[in-house]
Design a protein around this motif. Sequence first.
Motif, mmCIF file in Angstrom:
data_model
loop_
_atom_site.group_PDB
_atom_site.id
_atom_site.type_symbol
_atom_site.label_atom_id
_atom_site.label_comp_id
_atom_site.label_asym_id
_atom_site.label_seq_id
_atom_site.Cartn_x
_atom_site.Cartn_y
_atom_site.Cartn_z
ATOM 1 N N MET A 274 4.223 -2.628 -5.304
ATOM 2 C CA MET A 274 5.171 -1.836 -4.553
ATOM 3 C C MET A 274 4.410 -0.789 -3.767
ATOM 4 S SD MET A 274 8.642 -0.217 -5.863
ATOM 5 C CE MET A 274 8.581 1.514 -6.191
ATOM 6 N N SER A 275 4.793 -0.572 -2.538
ATOM 7 C CA SER A 275 4.073 0.338 -1.660
ATOM 8 C C SER A 275 4.992 1.469 -1.211
ATOM 9 C CB SER A 275 3.557 -0.433 -0.447
ATOM 10 O OG SER A 275 2.877 0.412 0.415
ATOM 11 N N ASN A 276 4.443 2.677 -1.170
ATOM 12 C CA ASN A 276 5.195 3.841 -0.725
ATOM 13 C C ASN A 276 4.405 4.526 0.365
ATOM 14 O OD1 ASN A 276 7.310 3.820 -2.728
ATOM 15 N ND2 ASN A 276 5.714 4.316 -4.188
ATOM 16 N N GLU A 277 5.083 5.027 1.392
ATOM 17 C CA GLU A 277 4.390 5.767 2.429
ATOM 18 C C GLU A 277 4.282 7.224 1.993
ATOM 19 O OE1 GLU A 277 4.805 4.907 6.679
ATOM 20 O OE2 GLU A 277 5.463 6.992 6.827
ATOM 21 N N PHE A 278 3.107 7.800 2.226
ATOM 22 C CA PHE A 278 2.846 9.190 1.864
ATOM 23 C C PHE A 278 2.204 9.872 3.055
ATOM 24 C CE2 PHE A 278 -0.100 12.477 0.507
ATOM 25 C CZ PHE A 278 0.685 13.256 -0.331
ATOM 26 N N SER A 279 2.588 11.110 3.284
ATOM 27 C CA SER A 279 1.997 11.926 4.334
ATOM 28 C C SER A 279 1.842 13.331 3.768
ATOM 29 C CB SER A 279 2.921 11.939 5.558
ATOM 30 O OG SER A 279 2.440 12.820 6.539
ATOM 31 N N GLY A 280 0.617 13.868 3.797
ATOM 32 C CA GLY A 280 0.408 15.191 3.234
ATOM 33 C C GLY A 280 -0.810 15.881 3.811
ATOM 34 N N THR A 281 -0.826 17.215 3.679
ATOM 35 C CA THR A 281 -1.931 18.032 4.157
ATOM 36 C C THR A 281 -2.541 18.766 2.976
ATOM 37 O OG1 THR A 281 -0.826 18.322 6.285
ATOM 38 C CG2 THR A 281 -2.564 19.892 5.742
ATOM 39 N N GLY A 282 -3.870 18.757 2.910
ATOM 40 C CA GLY A 282 -4.534 19.412 1.799
ATOM 41 C C GLY A 282 -6.006 19.654 2.076
ATOM 42 N N ASN A 283 -6.723 20.090 1.042
ATOM 43 C CA ASN A 283 -8.140 20.424 1.149
ATOM 44 C C ASN A 283 -8.988 19.404 0.397
ATOM 45 O OD1 ASN A 283 -7.462 22.789 2.538
ATOM 46 N ND2 ASN A 283 -7.269 23.928 0.638
ATOM 47 N N VAL A 284 -10.098 19.010 1.012
ATOM 48 C CA VAL A 284 -11.017 18.060 0.401
ATOM 49 C C VAL A 284 -11.790 18.784 -0.701
ATOM 50 C CG1 VAL A 284 -13.008 16.566 0.827
ATOM 51 C CG2 VAL A 284 -11.180 16.727 2.537
ATOM 52 N N GLY A 285 -11.831 18.190 -1.896
ATOM 53 C CA GLY A 285 -12.443 18.834 -3.052
ATOM 54 C C GLY A 285 -13.936 18.628 -3.175
ATOM 55 N N ASP A 286 -14.487 17.595 -2.559
ATOM 56 C CA ASP A 286 -15.914 17.318 -2.643
ATOM 57 C C ASP A 286 -16.297 16.424 -1.476
ATOM 58 O OD1 ASP A 286 -18.456 17.461 -3.677
ATOM 59 O OD2 ASP A 286 -17.918 16.681 -5.645
ATOM 60 N N LEU A 287 -17.587 16.238 -1.263
ATOM 61 C CA LEU A 287 -18.036 15.367 -0.178
ATOM 62 C C LEU A 287 -17.519 13.948 -0.389
ATOM 63 C CD1 LEU A 287 -21.774 16.413 0.300
ATOM 64 C CD2 LEU A 287 -19.895 16.734 1.907
ATOM 65 N N PRO A 288 -17.043 13.283 0.664
ATOM 66 C CA PRO A 288 -16.629 11.891 0.531
ATOM 67 C C PRO A 288 -17.826 11.019 0.144
ATOM 68 C CG PRO A 288 -15.847 12.818 2.597
ATOM 69 C CD PRO A 288 -16.795 13.803 2.007
ATOM 70 N N LEU A 289 -17.548 9.965 -0.600
ATOM 71 C CA LEU A 289 -18.572 9.025 -1.031
ATOM 72 C C LEU A 289 -18.323 7.702 -0.319
ATOM 73 C CD1 LEU A 289 -20.902 8.296 -2.948
ATOM 74 C CD2 LEU A 289 -19.169 7.762 -4.668
ATOM 75 N N LEU A 290 -19.310 7.217 0.438
ATOM 76 C CA LEU A 290 -19.187 5.952 1.153
ATOM 77 C C LEU A 290 -19.731 4.833 0.268
ATOM 78 C CD1 LEU A 290 -18.412 4.544 3.815
ATOM 79 C CD2 LEU A 290 -20.768 4.919 4.579
ATOM 80 N N LYS A 291 -18.901 3.812 0.039
ATOM 81 C CA LYS A 291 -19.294 2.684 -0.796
ATOM 82 C C LYS A 291 -19.062 1.378 -0.054
ATOM 83 C CE LYS A 291 -18.135 4.483 -5.389
ATOM 84 N NZ LYS A 291 -17.316 4.210 -6.577
ATOM 85 N N THR A 292 -19.839 0.363 -0.426
ATOM 86 C CA THR A 292 -19.583 -0.998 0.020
ATOM 87 C C THR A 292 -19.133 -1.773 -1.207
ATOM 88 O OG1 THR A 292 -21.265 -0.834 1.739
ATOM 89 C CG2 THR A 292 -20.576 -3.038 1.098
ATOM 90 N N VAL A 293 -17.953 -2.391 -1.126
ATOM 91 C CA VAL A 293 -17.381 -3.103 -2.264
ATOM 92 C C VAL A 293 -17.012 -4.524 -1.841
ATOM 93 C CG1 VAL A 293 -16.486 -1.003 -3.351
ATOM 94 C CG2 VAL A 293 -15.053 -2.267 -1.771
ATOM 95 N N MET A 294 -16.922 -5.398 -2.830
ATOM 96 C CA MET A 294 -16.492 -6.774 -2.580
ATOM 97 C C MET A 294 -14.974 -6.850 -2.718
ATOM 98 S SD MET A 294 -19.129 -8.550 -1.771
ATOM 99 C CE MET A 294 -18.561 -10.228 -1.899
ATOM 100 N N VAL A 295 -14.314 -7.370 -1.706
ATOM 101 C CA VAL A 295 -12.879 -7.626 -1.747
ATOM 102 C C VAL A 295 -12.739 -9.129 -1.529
ATOM 103 C CG1 VAL A 295 -10.633 -7.166 -0.728
ATOM 104 C CG2 VAL A 295 -12.340 -5.338 -0.842
ATOM 105 N N GLY A 296 -12.471 -9.821 -2.601
ATOM 106 C CA GLY A 296 -12.522 -11.284 -2.546
ATOM 107 C C GLY A 296 -13.968 -11.697 -2.335
ATOM 108 N N SER A 297 -14.226 -12.402 -1.258
ATOM 109 C CA SER A 297 -15.598 -12.809 -0.946
ATOM 110 C C SER A 297 -16.173 -12.016 0.226
ATOM 111 C CB SER A 297 -15.631 -14.303 -0.619
ATOM 112 O OG SER A 297 -14.813 -14.564 0.505
ATOM 113 N N GLU A 298 -15.500 -10.934 0.602
ATOM 114 C CA GLU A 298 -15.886 -10.143 1.769
ATOM 115 C C GLU A 298 -16.351 -8.745 1.354
ATOM 116 O OE1 GLU A 298 -13.603 -8.296 5.699
ATOM 117 O OE2 GLU A 298 -12.545 -9.665 4.367
ATOM 118 N N GLU A 299 -17.469 -8.291 1.960
ATOM 119 C CA GLU A 299 -17.917 -6.920 1.746
ATOM 120 C C GLU A 299 -17.128 -5.996 2.669
ATOM 121 O OE1 GLU A 299 -22.099 -6.401 2.310
ATOM 122 O OE2 GLU A 299 -22.561 -7.123 0.306
ATOM 123 N N ARG A 300 -16.631 -4.881 2.105
ATOM 124 C CA ARG A 300 -15.891 -3.903 2.908
ATOM 125 C C ARG A 300 -16.375 -2.511 2.551
ATOM 126 N NH1 ARG A 300 -9.712 -4.552 2.654
ATOM 127 N NH2 ARG A 300 -9.924 -3.034 4.302
#
Length: 131
Positions: free
Chosen positions: A1-27
């Motif tokens: 089930m999917s819900n739409e969310f919209s909000g404003t806030g403060n980032v708590g730490d530096l974003p972490l960039l990752k490469t992950v496998m989704v099925g057989s595809e790297e994303r």
Amino acid sequence: MSNEFSGTGNVGDLPLLKTVMVGSEERQVAELRVFFDEYRQDGKGGLEQAGGFWLDVNVWGDRHAAEVAQLVKKGARVHVIGRLAETQWTVTATGEERSALHLNADHLFLSLARLAEVRFKPRREASEGRA
């Protein structure tokens, strides 16, 4: 089930960039934690914090995730639009069932109020990005 969310806030730490496998595809995904705050009138003409909550935010897509990881810093004020999703897991040591909400972001915008300067990239050519 999917819900739409919209909000404003403060980032708590530096974003972490990752490469992950989704099925057989790297994303690529940028993972960050955002505190979505709530304010109310304090009765003296000002505002006071009246609560809020932390939410893990995932920004998907090679280009968008990399831009978020590069440009968004701890403390940045952001507006996020996306879909809420629940993750469930079992704690190995105790067997306890756990769950948590996270946000799969479709859009993440920086608030101009906390920016010192803005530099624009050169315009893309009309043929770029179109196949």
